[in-house]
Design a protein around this motif. Structure first.
Motif, PDB file in Angstrom:
ATOM      1  N   ILE B 134       0.927  -1.002   0.118  1.00 27.05           N
ATOM      2  CA  ILE B 134       0.273  -0.054   0.363  1.00 27.05           C
ATOM      3  C   ILE B 134       0.707   1.194   0.092  1.00 27.05           C
ATOM      4  CG2 ILE B 134      -1.490   1.537   1.058  1.00 27.05           C
ATOM      5  CD1 ILE B 134      -2.911  -1.152   2.446  1.00 27.05           C
ATOM      6  N   ARG B 135       2.072   1.210   0.782  1.00 30.11           N
ATOM      7  CA  ARG B 135       2.620   2.314   0.562  1.00 30.11           C
ATOM      8  C   ARG B 135       3.294   2.661  -0.207  1.00 30.11           C
ATOM      9  NH1 ARG B 135       7.859   3.192   1.568  1.00 30.11           N
ATOM     10  NH2 ARG B 135       8.988   0.996   2.716  1.00 30.11           N
ATOM     11  N   LEU B 136       3.542   1.676  -1.199  1.00 30.97           N
ATOM     12  CA  LEU B 136       4.588   1.875  -2.271  1.00 30.97           C
ATOM     13  C   LEU B 136       3.385   2.116  -3.908  1.00 30.97           C
ATOM     14  CD1 LEU B 136       6.684  -1.068  -2.840  1.00 30.97           C
ATOM     15  CD2 LEU B 136       7.006   0.804  -2.732  1.00 30.97           C
ATOM     16  N   ALA B 137       2.443   1.770  -3.600  1.00 28.28           N
ATOM     17  CA  ALA B 137       1.179   2.035  -4.625  1.00 28.28           C
ATOM     18  C   ALA B 137       1.125   3.929  -3.880  1.00 28.28           C
ATOM     19  CB  ALA B 137       0.126   0.963  -3.810  1.00 28.28           C
ATOM     20  N   THR B 138       0.945   3.876  -2.815  1.00 28.83           N
ATOM     21  CA  THR B 138       0.443   5.169  -2.220  1.00 28.83           C
ATOM     22  C   THR B 138       1.776   6.327  -3.339  1.00 28.83           C
ATOM     23  OG1 THR B 138      -0.512   4.481  -0.637  1.00 28.83           O
ATOM     24  CG2 THR B 138       0.341   7.012  -0.584  1.00 28.83           C
ATOM     25  N   GLU B 139       3.223   6.167  -3.000  1.00 29.71           N
ATOM     26  CA  GLU B 139       3.998   6.804  -3.265  1.00 29.71           C
ATOM     27  C   GLU B 139       4.479   6.690  -4.707  1.00 29.71           C
ATOM     28  OE1 GLU B 139       7.573   5.620   0.035  1.00 29.71           O
ATOM     29  OE2 GLU B 139       7.844   4.808  -1.540  1.00 29.71           O
ATOM     30  N   PHE B 140       3.894   6.361  -5.497  1.00 26.78           N
ATOM     31  CA  PHE B 140       3.778   5.962  -7.033  1.00 26.78           C
ATOM     32  C   PHE B 140       3.244   7.272  -7.333  1.00 26.78           C
ATOM     33  CE2 PHE B 140       0.970   5.466 -10.887  1.00 26.78           C
ATOM     34  CZ  PHE B 140       2.053   5.196 -12.224  1.00 26.78           C
ATOM     35  N   HIS B 141       2.071   7.745  -6.819  1.00 21.87           N
ATOM     36  CA  HIS B 141       1.043   8.381  -7.188  1.00 21.87           C
ATOM     37  C   HIS B 141       1.901   9.876  -6.735  1.00 21.87           C
ATOM     38  CE1 HIS B 141      -2.748   6.505  -8.117  1.00 21.87           C
ATOM     39  NE2 HIS B 141      -2.422   5.819  -7.243  1.00 21.87           N
ATOM     40  N   ILE B 142       2.390  10.089  -5.555  1.00 22.18           N
ATOM     41  CA  ILE B 142       2.584  11.177  -5.185  1.00 22.18           C
ATOM     42  C   ILE B 142       4.198  11.669  -5.764  1.00 22.18           C
ATOM     43  CG2 ILE B 142       4.319  11.884  -3.086  1.00 22.18           C
ATOM     44  CD1 ILE B 142       2.631  10.583  -0.933  1.00 22.18           C
ATOM     45  N   LEU B 143       4.368  10.017  -6.165  1.00 22.16           N
ATOM     46  CA  LEU B 143       5.748  11.006  -7.205  1.00 22.16           C
ATOM     47  C   LEU B 143       5.189  11.053  -8.832  1.00 22.16           C
ATOM     48  CD1 LEU B 143       8.979  10.360  -8.442  1.00 22.16           C
ATOM     49  CD2 LEU B 143       8.282   7.878  -9.324  1.00 22.16           C
ATOM     50  N   LEU B 144       4.532  10.890  -8.936  1.00 16.36           N
ATOM     51  CA  LEU B 144       3.436  11.532 -10.610  1.00 16.36           C
ATOM     52  C   LEU B 144       3.671  13.183  -9.068  1.00 16.36           C
ATOM     53  CD1 LEU B 144       0.717   9.066 -11.497  1.00 16.36           C
ATOM     54  CD2 LEU B 144       3.283  10.045 -12.681  1.00 16.36           C
ATOM     55  N   ALA B 145       3.239  13.177  -9.044  1.00 15.59           N
ATOM     56  CA  ALA B 145       2.766  14.587  -8.403  1.00 15.59           C
ATOM     57  C   ALA B 145       3.683  15.473  -7.833  1.00 15.59           C
ATOM     58  CB  ALA B 145       2.357  14.233  -6.886  1.00 15.59           C
ATOM     59  N   THR B 167      -7.497   5.555   5.469  1.00 15.77           N
ATOM     60  CA  THR B 167      -8.135   5.119   5.494  1.00 15.77           C
ATOM     61  C   THR B 167      -8.430   3.033   5.401  1.00 15.77           C
ATOM     62  OG1 THR B 167      -9.503   5.633   3.199  1.00 15.77           O
ATOM     63  CG2 THR B 167      -9.656   6.533   5.299  1.00 15.77           C
ATOM     64  N   LEU B 168      -7.494   3.260   4.532  1.00 17.21           N
ATOM     65  CA  LEU B 168      -7.862   1.436   4.107  1.00 17.21           C
ATOM     66  C   LEU B 168      -7.479   0.578   4.492  1.00 17.21           C
ATOM     67  CD1 LEU B 168      -5.453   1.578   0.054  1.00 17.21           C
ATOM     68  CD2 LEU B 168      -7.959   1.904   0.990  1.00 17.21           C
TER      69      LEU B 168
END
Lengths: 252, 252
Positions: B134-145, B167-168
DNA sequence: GGGCCCCAAACTGCATGCAATTGGAGCGAT
DNA sequence: ATCGCTCCAATTGCATGCAGTTTGGGGCCC
């Protein structure tokens, strides 16, 4: 209907929150201009609290992007770059489209009345100072956000609206508030009709026009930080004290 | 390419920021579950700082919505309601659509490579714990940002992504990460092609599916606050000590 | 056994104190 | 006059101390 309870997170109604609110208001009314110094001592003395509290408040406002905190330096009111201002408006457009999408056709009569009353107040304030007009216009949007009953949405819309407010004081020419007021009325009408697509378009156009009308010149660089201006040139300087910028795509 | 510099506002690289980062990570990795107590003393002792600093850090995290601060009470890791979780995802969808809209066709080869490398890392982590995935998936989105080079957008996407992450851990069933990884790859591909409409749709669908897959039951109410659960019933209680809820439209 | 009260421990809210850093005035050299 | 240096007042970073509030558990009464 006044006094909407603040979310349980942040704004705990203690001394810190009081100072935050005061400073926030002072900033968006341009009593404190971008770049204005905010020494902890002075704030503490002014508000009758210790430096600890003033410091904490500055931390909160920094998290909101309204003040800038530099280590061992006096805090200052944030001075967003032109690009940051444009970014803030872009985000705001998306967030507020979401607000009106959720609200379209869902408002009670009393809520419509409350919105109309607010715009009436904006109307009456037309004779006053620009600062007050801008504040009222901003509060209209925040009022809308509150009606979604989504604390998160309220927080983000408020924050980004305040930031936009701040940038207006930096880059705005003396703009007419009349059309903004009319657009507010049109938005209320579309919300009441429940015309989701229309109200989203109205909101989009409203904010976009405010942004393009306000953020005219790409580089007035009035109080701009030399550091920002010179940042692109720093790449060629060979010193480990130079701030490293990550290489990124700058979209057009 | 690692170590993207944090924005000049907030995260001043002092002790407070260090603690914030540590706690943030502990929270999103579910080492600290929602509702977990965070006494200032304990934090200070654990991180080798005074209570003042721990307190300040808690204030920052509260501003981000990761912890809840109640006056005179021990701070706890935030326990968002189901509705708040859904709201967070709705906001996130809009913000991340904006991200990919700005990024489509604007990424350099090295940036594409960086994104692919990250997804590879996600792939390798499939065998590990859910928390890390979950953390890695989240960081993917932050990397995009980050690649938008818009500090404001980075901040909001990060915050809301962390909240969703939180929340997950509350409402999620043990979900498969595979499809998410595939969707990440599809997004990268569409970004590289510069297919703006497609990548926005992909991102929308990606986040929406994560949300609907995760936020299944409207009321698992594991560690939920009694106060939240009973709030709707409080209307009928006649006492001025009952928390007043503002009457608002609750959209469907 | 169960409910109530009271009190000590735990914890927070805030102010103050001290060391470290900054920036700017003063001053001399060029 | 301009630049560079030194030094001191102003200011921040942080820890500690004290007062007020909450918690929860033991004892008491029913």
């Amino acid at each position: 209907m006044a006094g909407r309870a603040s979310s349980k997170t942040s704004e705990s109604s203690d001394k810190v929150s009081v100072i935050c609110r005061a400073l926030r208001r002072a900033i968006i009314e341009q009593a404190l201009e971008p770049g204005a110094k905010l020494p902890e001592d002075a704030l503490g003395e002014r508000f009758g609290v210790s430096r600890t509290i003033a410091r904490h408040a500055l931390g909160q406002l920094a998290a909101e992007g309204l003040v800038e905190l530099r280590r061992n330096r006096i805090a200052v009111v944030a001075t967003p770059s032109w690009q940051e201002a444009r970014d803030a408006f872009d985000i705001r457009i998306e967030l507020e489209r979401l607000v009106v999408r959720q609200l379209a056709g869902k408002l009670s009569k009393s809520q419509i009345a409350e919105l109309n009353a607010h715009v009436d107040a904006e109307d009456r304030a037309r004779g006053g100072t620009d600062a007050v007009s801008i504040r009222l216009a901003t509060e209209f949007h925040i009022l809308l956000a509150h009606m979604t009953n989504s604390p998160i949405l309220v927080r983000y819309v408020s924050e980004v609206a305040y930031r936009c407010c701040l940038t207006l004081s930096l880059y705005s020419r003396p703009h007419s508030t009349e059309c903004a007021i009319n657009e507010h009325r049109a938005i209320i009408a579309a919300l009441a009709r429940g015309d989701e697509a229309k109200v989203m378009e109205l909101m989009h156009h409203h904010l976009d026009s405010v942004a393009t009308r306000a953020l005219v010149a790409p580089a007035p660089q009035r109080g701009r930080d030399l550091l920002d201006i010179l940042a692109p040139y720093a790449d060629e300087v060979t010193s480990d004290r130079v701030v490293k910028l990550p290489k990124v795509a700058r979209r057009g």
